[in-house]
Motif scaffolding. Structure first.
Motif: not given
Length: 106
Positions: A42-60
């Motif tokens: 349920e959490t995966i369905k709600r939040e999506g199968e991928s997540i975007t992480t931002e670390n300073g100027s990096q985003r992946f």
């Protein structure tokens, strides 16, 4: 359609010797794992199968961390399910070696 937890537990309890505490504990663990699997799903369905992480100027973007956990839970469910199946109470009464039927006579 998802099976209700209470129906699942009732079915599993009918398949084992409920007086054997080890078997009953395995059913409890199985039910708990099913609940954990459903919560992760349920959490995966709600939040999506991928997540975007931002670390300073990096985003992946990466896979949701719960996907790996859900797979581990699934593996545990399969293994525990096989173990519970090995305890199944037979629907037919067992015959001892000295119990004979009329059909056994020649």
């Amino acid at each position: 359609m998802a099976v209700s937890i209470s129906d699942l537990k009732a079915q599993l309890m009918r398949q084992i010797d409920v007086n054997d505490l080890v078997q009953a504990e395995k059913v409890e663990r199985y039910v708990s794992l099913v609940e954990s699997f459903r919560n992760a799903d349920e959490t995966i369905k709600r939040e999506g199968e991928s997540i975007t992480t931002e670390n300073g100027s990096q985003r992946f973007t990466k896979a949701h961390p719960l996907i790996g956990e859900r797979n581990k839970i699934n593996s545990s469910l399969i293994a525990l399910g096989k173990d519970i199946d090995s305890y199944r109470v037979s629907d037919q009464p067992s015959r001892e070696s000295n119990d004979y039927d009329d059909s056994d006579l020649v």
